[in-house]
Motif scaffolding. Structure first.
Motif, PDB file in Angstrom:
ATOM      1  N   VAL A   9       3.536  34.632  74.145  1.00 32.43           N
ATOM      2  CA  VAL A   9       3.346  35.805  74.996  1.00 32.43           C
ATOM      3  C   VAL A   9       4.664  36.247  75.609  1.00 32.43           C
ATOM      4  O   VAL A   9       5.029  37.429  75.569  1.00 32.43           O
ATOM      5  N   THR A  15       7.208  37.688  73.032  1.00 33.51           N
ATOM      6  CA  THR A  15       6.854  39.040  72.611  1.00 33.51           C
ATOM      7  C   THR A  15       7.190  40.058  73.695  1.00 33.51           C
ATOM      8  O   THR A  15       7.777  41.115  73.420  1.00 33.51           O
ATOM      9  N   ALA A  16       6.832  39.740  74.936  1.00 31.83           N
ATOM     10  CA  ALA A  16       7.078  40.674  76.039  1.00 31.83           C
ATOM     11  C   ALA A  16       8.566  40.900  76.257  1.00 31.83           C
ATOM     12  O   ALA A  16       9.025  42.045  76.396  1.00 31.83           O
ATOM     13  N   ILE A  33       0.101  39.621  77.288  1.00 38.16           N
ATOM     14  CA  ILE A  33       1.451  40.123  77.029  1.00 38.16           C
ATOM     15  C   ILE A  33       1.850  41.147  78.081  1.00 38.16           C
ATOM     16  O   ILE A  33       2.991  41.162  78.560  1.00 38.16           O
ATOM     17  N   VAL A  60       1.190  47.985  74.921  1.00 42.22           N
ATOM     18  CA  VAL A  60       0.687  46.661  74.587  1.00 42.22           C
ATOM     19  C   VAL A  60      -0.749  46.734  74.086  1.00 42.22           C
ATOM     20  O   VAL A  60      -1.192  45.901  73.303  1.00 42.22           O
TER      21      VAL A  60
END
Length: 300
Positions: free
Chosen positions: A120, A123-124, A148, A207
């Protein structure tokens, strides 16, 4: 070792727990005895045959546990250390996993909470990097209350950005607690955002993949100021960048998030936990979207 695997494509029922040879770390890697492993959207995409045509396949890219083997050239970690991280083998939903990137788990975090972080936060942070979110930016995060989205809000606030986050009214107190200014999604979202920032925002991150890229482009002032991690067809249509790991990973985000968890209460909500042998049920719940928050498997 016991590990989650499927040998045919289909629904959650194709998942099973099988015995596989134990993995061992190569140079620059460590092996952990897994205590918890994250469940992600890529799991059911793999299981449905959308990512890789090979069979059989194992599952899991992130885990937390106790180091029990150390590869050549690795320094700064010892057997018995509690760590969380990601690995390239795609087999972290198992009793043992090899990690290529990891960080120590602070004393204030348990294994389940730590296992919810790695994929998470990578990705963020990657998406925020691609947007160029920095001190003084104003960023709109569409889908801010999910796993996320929550990470993106907290990282953006940490960088010094002003954050506008879309979510249902029931999530607005939660978003305020993360440091975002909440806005309800749905019809009229653009006007509600402009009430807060009349001139629009500097950047926008999608997102949720809820079909609002056109609105995000309008608010941010151009497609080059928008990144999506969830709407590939929309990205193609609007000329928006689609963030994916093969363009370079923000691995620095894992130790940063674990440090911020200790220092600033950085958190990703865990929606539910399941035992490893309940992987099919975890996959079904995740695919259905019935539970808000990260799903985590525990290994006993």
């Amino acid at each position: 070792m016991k590990a989650a695997q499927f040998s045919r494509f289909g629904g959650p029922e194709v998942l099973e727990i099988v015995d596989l040879p134990e993995p061992h770390p190569g140079p620059g890697e460590v092996r952990i005895r897994v205590r918890a492993a994250g469940v992600n959207g890529s799991d059911w995409k793999k299981r449905r045959g959308e990512l890789d045509p090979e069979l059989p396949q194992t599952l899991g890219y992130e885990a937390a546990g106790i180091v029990d083997e150390i590869g050549a050239g690795v320094a700064g970690v010892r057997s018995g250390d509690a760590v969380a991280g990601i690995g390239g083998g795609g087999a972290a939903q198992a009793e043992f996993a090899v990690l290529s990137t990891w960080a120590p788990i602070p004393a204030s975090l348990d294994f389940v909470t730590a296992a919810a972080l790695p994929s998470v936060v990578e990705t963020a942070a990657r998406a925020l990097d691609q947007l160029g979110v920095a001190d003084g930016s104003t960023v709109l995060i569409n889908g801010a209350s999910g796993s996320i989205g929550s990470a993106a809000v907290q990282f953006a606030v940490y960088r010094g950005a002003r954050v506008i986050g879309t979510g249902s009214p029931a999530t607005h107190d939660y978003l305020r607690g993360l440091g975002a200014e909440p806005v309800a999604y749905g019809a009229g979202m653009v006007d509600r955002v402009r009430t807060l920032v009349p001139a629009g925002v500097d950047r926008a991150l999608d997102v949720a993949g809820s079909g609002v890229l056109g609105e995000l482009i309008e608010l941010a002032g151009g497609a080059d100021r928008v990144v999506t991690i969830a709407d590939y067809p929309g990205a193609q249509r609007y000329g928006v960048r689609f963030s994916r790991g093969d363009s370079g990973r923000a691995e620095y985000a894992i130790p940063l998030a674990l440090r911020l968890a200790e220092e600033r209460g950085f958190r990703i909500p865990v929606g539910a936990t399941f035992l490893l042998d309940q992987v099919a049920e975890a996959d079904r719940v995740g695919e259905s979207g019935a539970v808000r928050g990260k799903l985590v498997l525990t290994v006993e």
